[in-house]
Design an enzyme around this catalytic site. Structure first.
Site, PDB file in Angstrom:
ATOM      1  CE  LYS A   1      -6.303  14.040   0.357  1.00  0.00           C
ATOM      2  NZ  LYS A   1      -6.485  12.938  -0.548  1.00  0.00           N
ATOM      3  NE  ARG A   2      -3.739  10.173  10.279  1.00  0.00           N
ATOM      4  CZ  ARG A   2      -3.488   9.243  11.214  1.00  0.00           C
ATOM      5  NH1 ARG A   2      -4.348   8.279  11.434  1.00  0.00           N
ATOM      6  NH2 ARG A   2      -2.385   9.296  11.918  1.00  0.00           N
TER       7      ARG A   2
ATOM      8  CB  THR B   1     -10.039   5.068  -1.404  1.00  0.00           C
ATOM      9  OG1 THR B   1      -9.548   5.379  -0.105  1.00  0.00           O
ATOM     10  CG2 THR B   1      -9.357   3.811  -1.917  1.00  0.00           C
TER      11      THR B   1
ATOM     12  CE  LYS C   1     -13.979   6.204   0.482  1.00  0.00           C
ATOM     13  NZ  LYS C   1     -13.144   6.179   1.703  1.00  0.00           N
TER      14      LYS C   1
ATOM     15  CE  LYS D   1      -2.396  10.753   3.294  1.00  0.00           C
ATOM     16  NZ  LYS D   1      -3.016   9.921   2.236  1.00  0.00           N
TER      17      LYS D   1
ATOM     18  CG  HIS E   1      -2.023  -0.978   1.169  1.00  0.00           C
ATOM     19  ND1 HIS E   1      -3.253  -0.744   0.599  1.00  0.00           N
ATOM     20  CD2 HIS E   1      -2.058  -2.249   1.607  1.00  0.00           C
ATOM     21  CE1 HIS E   1      -4.010  -1.822   0.707  1.00  0.00           C
ATOM     22  NE2 HIS E   1      -3.304  -2.763   1.313  1.00  0.00           N
TER      23      HIS E   1
HETATM   24  C1  7GP Z   1      -2.743   3.815   1.918  1.00  0.00           C
HETATM   25  C2  7GP Z   1      -2.210   4.653   0.776  1.00  0.00           C
HETATM   26  O1  7GP Z   1      -1.480   5.745   1.304  1.00  0.00           O
HETATM   27  C3  7GP Z   1      -3.365   5.141  -0.072  1.00  0.00           C
HETATM   28  O2  7GP Z   1      -2.882   5.828  -1.180  1.00  0.00           O
HETATM   29  C4  7GP Z   1      -4.205   3.953  -0.517  1.00  0.00           C
HETATM   30  O3  7GP Z   1      -5.351   4.403  -1.182  1.00  0.00           O
HETATM   31  C5  7GP Z   1      -4.634   3.137   0.690  1.00  0.00           C
HETATM   32  O4  7GP Z   1      -3.490   2.711   1.418  1.00  0.00           O
HETATM   33  C6  7GP Z   1      -5.411   1.898   0.311  1.00  0.00           C
HETATM   34  O5  7GP Z   1      -4.690   1.125  -0.591  1.00  0.00           O
HETATM   35  N1  7GP Z   1      -1.642   3.326   2.738  1.00  0.00           N
HETATM   36  C7  7GP Z   1      -1.748   3.360   4.058  1.00  0.00           C
HETATM   37  O6  7GP Z   1      -2.753   3.766   4.629  1.00  0.00           O
HETATM   38  C8  7GP Z   1      -0.601   2.896   4.824  1.00  0.00           C
HETATM   39  O7  7GP Z   1      -0.486   3.142   5.972  1.00  0.00           O
HETATM   40  C9  7GP Z   1       1.450   1.769   4.889  1.00  0.00           C
HETATM   41  O8  7GP Z   1       0.307   2.195   4.154  1.00  0.00           O
HETATM   42  C10 7GP Z   1       1.260   0.498   5.569  1.00  0.00           C
END
Ligand code: 7GP
Length: 835
Positions: free
Chosen positions: A570-571, A681, A685, A576, A377
């Protein structure tokens, strides 16, 4: 397996069948259930039933229904004895359950009428529910959307996670700063079923003894250490418009009864015996609040093993009931690793097969690698998990040995393929030869899986050409694939935006689009229908009015619902680039201030809305929150500005707030440095709810553009292939910042938005320290693109047409499509058709 039923004598079966719980189907039946729960389960009455009690009773009534279907679904799956999917995720960001349950089983209108009869409003009842916030952001919410799709598509699937006592913290903004408050959400949770009879004892620490069996084979015994007990808590997951109801099993930790030291207790050493209990309970106590960041804490590794070991024990136990040969395991079981957090499952399954079940290494390893799939991810290096070898040795001594063996055999195959290539061996070794040595979890996950996927096309390309490129050389390109993320249209359209959902239904021939999102394309046929476009615009306006009222109530700021609502929620993370957004806002403010009153009158009013949590230890992210709030404090009360610009920080952004915010946006920002956001994502939305995007060529923005057409999205900024050169130039060439951005910096440093020194580091990161996230490179094109947004928004008719066209073309981004791709390309599982 068919003997399960046959083993019960006929008369008994009859008696059970006769009394089977069917659940209510009409308003009267619903009311009866609610009253029964208020009066018996909750021990209250008509006279002291408040909204909280009404919520609880309504939820219990629906829960009863779900569990009946849950039982049948499990029975059906056991009888069919087909392959199941297990989705292992350390995060499930579920949000609220009641509204979703009512809509998925198709009884919201029934409930609305019943609640009304009993003296409440359904909207108020829904608002009583505490979010289940067992996740940080995108990764956890994706897992929740996947569960909805798996159930809706009738796949036999289970989710496995941890039952944190505290989910993601609640965010308060005090004097412009983020303050974290614990999120204790379990006070009364009607959606979970404690299964005190489903427990697994989990071992930690201890040591490994080796012995020879009668055939002279070496057998490893993991002995000693401490035991913690895992208790299962189940949450039913209803599918949409299907009786299929899947299970999310969350593990809670407690002291094992064998461990609780009665000796100490009886000797009066009460405190230390309680301390032992508390230590055990600590394992599942709290969700780590980091998004895209790995902090390598020992307790986190304990959480991971605890959860993985309990889940595998459960999966293996279920498989063993079928009495099949071990080699059939991968025909019955597919396990998906949601990022590297559950990677120890690879090692644990190998341990079960070799140490406990006595299989040969190679046979076991074949089973293991055929069973697992791994989803990556993120490419951010700070998020890639590594665990010190020493810690692993201490906590999981046998697992470390197995990891070393896996690595040894793996490196032998590499050596064969690339003889005398030492660089290759060091680069792909699961053990990083650093000080201290580290276990690279992503590498272990790749070696232990048969498929590895990224979450959007660009991201999947990037992992194959950068962080995992040597593994592509070793395993071949077929092992690597892409599954672009998706979202569930049930929650993110039907539930969050009911009026829009009904309008779409009226134009596409009913609610079929909620099961097959590609049917949205029928909307384009109605685009010249004036009444349709008018209704469309009215719905957006009504959603904005609702958010306006919320802003007034919570922040006491009046915003004009006719203004352009520009949203970034978002976070908070430097990659970002909320800093780019707020610098742009300051630029707009300065431009407005410099205008004559006549000129100002010609400007388009805008509301800049921010929301999101910063990890408690992420200082720079907290600075960004502080700056946004300070800018708001100045701009929102500046009489020169009035309605032309408002800056809003919405506290405690979470799933249920997203359901209100997303439908109210005209424009949303997805402006990460190219190549850093794996997918995103929320971009999907927002578009699905009739908002346009300003964004970079990153993650799924690229595929959204391809689907909806580039004339319907505002793209700007550096391309990912140019990022590296620019970064290099910042560090080794001369890095200059253009005058507009410098004016913004000067304003910040003049003290306009609080103490000049407060934001020194944020400015310096761009101006003096290499500008890693390319804020200066993208600033001008961001500003220019925002000007285009202003121009285009003035032409409301054309704007609405763009929104409709975009929604019509969003069918691809349903998580149903995504789950079907996993099922076919990675899991090899089929839906279980319900007659
Ligand atoms: C997130 C990504 O930052 C985001 O772009 C993506 O849409 C989402 O996963 C679902 O695939 N990644 C995380 O939240 C994260 O913490 C590191 O990844 C483990």
């Amino acid at each position: 397996v068919k003997s399960v039923e046959a083993s019960i004598p006929e008369p008994q079966r009859e008696a059970w069948k006769k009394h089977q719980v069917e659940g209510f189907t009409d308003k009267d039946g619903f009311e009866k259930e609610v009253v029964r729960h208020v009066e018996t389960t909750l021990a209250r009455s008509l006279f002291n039933c408040d909204e909280g009690a009404a919520y609880s009773a309504t939820s219990l009534a629906f829960r009863d229904r779900l569990i009946t279907e849950w039982n049948r679904t499990q029975q059906r799956q056991t009888t069919a004895d087909t392959k199941r999917v297990y989705y292992l995720s350390l995060e499930f960001l579920m949000g609220r359950a009641l509204d979703n349950a009512m809509l998925n089983v198709g009884l919201k209108d029934v409930a609305r009428g019943g609640i009304d009869d009993l003296g409440f409003r359904i909207e108020d009842i829904i608002e009583q529910e505490h979010d289940a916030a067992l996740g940080n952001g995108g990764l956890g919410r994706l897992a929740a959307c996947f569960l909805d799709s798996l159930a809706s598509l009738n796949y036999p699937a289970w989710g496995y996670g941890l039952r944190y006592r505290y989910g993601i913290f609640k965010q308060e903004i005090i004097n412009g700063y983020q303050v974290e408050v614990p999120d204790y959400w379990l006070d009364f949770n009607p959606w979970e079923f404690p299964r005190h009879d489903v427990t697994v004892d989990i071992q930690f620490y201890g040591n490994v003894r080796k012995s020879q069996d009668e055939n002279g084979k070496t057998v490893a015994h993991w002995e000693g250490g401490e035991i913690v007990t895992a208790v299962a808590y189940d949450m039913p997951i209803p599918g949409y418009a299907t009786p299929s109801t899947n299970n999310l099993r969350l593990w809670s930790s407690k002291a094992s009864s064998g461990e609780f030291d009665f000796q100490k207790f009886n000797n009066g050493d009460y405190e230390s015996s309680v301390a032992d209990q508390q230590r055990a309970e600590t394992i599942s106590a709290v969700l780590y609040p980091n998004d895209n960041l790995d902090r390598g804490k020992e307790l986190r590794l304990k959480q991971q093993y605890f959860w993985v070991a309990a889940s595998l024990y459960d999966i293996v136990r279920r498989f063993k009931k079928s009495k099949r040969a071990w080699r059939e395991f991968p025909d019955q079981v597919a396990i998906q690793l949601n990022d590297t957090h559950p990677t120890l499952a690879v090692v644990e399954l190998q341990r079960i097969l070799v140490d406990i079940e006595g299989l040969e290494w190679d046979e076991a390893w074949n089973i293991v690698t055929s069973t697992f799939g791994y989803t990556n991810h993120t490419v951010l290096p700070e998020a890639l998990e590594k665990w010190p070898v020493g810690l692993m040795q201490h906590l999981l001594p046998r697992h470390l040995q197995i990891i070393y063996d896996i690595n040894l055999f793996f490196l032998q195959t590499v050596e064969k393929k690339f003889p005398n290539d030492r660089e290759m061996l060091t680069s792909v070794s699961i053990i990083e030869e650093s000080q201290p040595k580290m276990v690279r979890m992503a590498y272990l996950a790749i070696v232990g899986s048969h498929k590895v996927n990224g979450v959007a096309e660009l991201h999947s390309d990037l992992i194959q050409t950068t962080i995992f490129k040597d593994f592509v050389k070793i395993f071949g390109a077929d092992k690597f694939t892409n599954v672009t993320n998706g979202i569930t249209p049930r929650r993110w359209l039907h539930q969050a935006n009911p009026r829009l959902s009904e309008l779409i239904a009226s134009k596409t021939g009913g609610h079929e689009f909620l099961k097959d999102l590609t049917q949205l394309n029928k909307l384009e046929l109605s685009i010249d229908d004036d009444a349709f476009r008018k209704e469309w615009a009215e719905i957006k306006y009504a959603n904005k009015v609702r958010l306006t009222k919320y802003i007034k109530k919570t922040l006491d700021v009046t915003v004009n619902p006719a203004a352009l609502f520009d949203v970034q929620v978002k976070r908070i993370h430097e990659y970002k680039r909320q800093q780019l957004n707020i610098f742009g806002v300051i630029h707009r403010y300065l431009a407005l201030k410099a205008m004559s009153p006549e000129e100002r009158k010609k400007q388009l009013p805008r509301v800049s809305i921010f929301g999101g949590k910063a990890a408690p230890g992420y200082w720079m992210a907290k600075q960004i929150i502080h700056l946004i709030n300070n800018v708001g404090a100045v701009v929102n009360k500046d009489p020169d500005i009035g309605d032309l610009l408002k800056v809003i920080y919405l506290e405690d952004y979470n799933v249920s707030k997203a359901e209100m915010i997303v439908p109210a946006s005209d424009l949303s920002e997805h402006i990460s440095t190219a190549g850093t956001e794996a997918s995103g994502t929320s971009n999907m939305k927002f578009v699905l709810n009739g908002g346009l995007i300003i964004g970079t060529c990153d993650g799924a923005n690229i595929e959204i553009t391809r689907e909806i057409g580039q004339e319907n999205i505002f793209l700007f900024g550096t391309l990912s292939e140019d990022v590296e050169d620019l970064r290099h130039a910042h560090t080794y060439g001369s890095h200059t910042v253009d005058s507009d951005l410098n004016k913004v910096f000067d304003t910040i440093q003049s003290g306009t938005f609080g103490e000049p020194n407060d934001f020194g580091a944020m400015v310096a990161a761009v101006r003096d320290h290499g500008d890693f996230y390319l804020v200066s490179d993208d600033f001008q094109s961001y500003i220019d693109t925002q000007k285009m947004v202003d121009t285009e928004y003035r032409n409301q008719d054309e704007w609405v047409r763009k929104c409709i066209r975009s929604v019509a073309r969003m069918g691809f981004f349903s998580s149903d499509r995504c789950i079907n791709e996993y099922a076919e390309g990675i899991w090899n599982v089929e839906p279980l058709v319900v007659k």
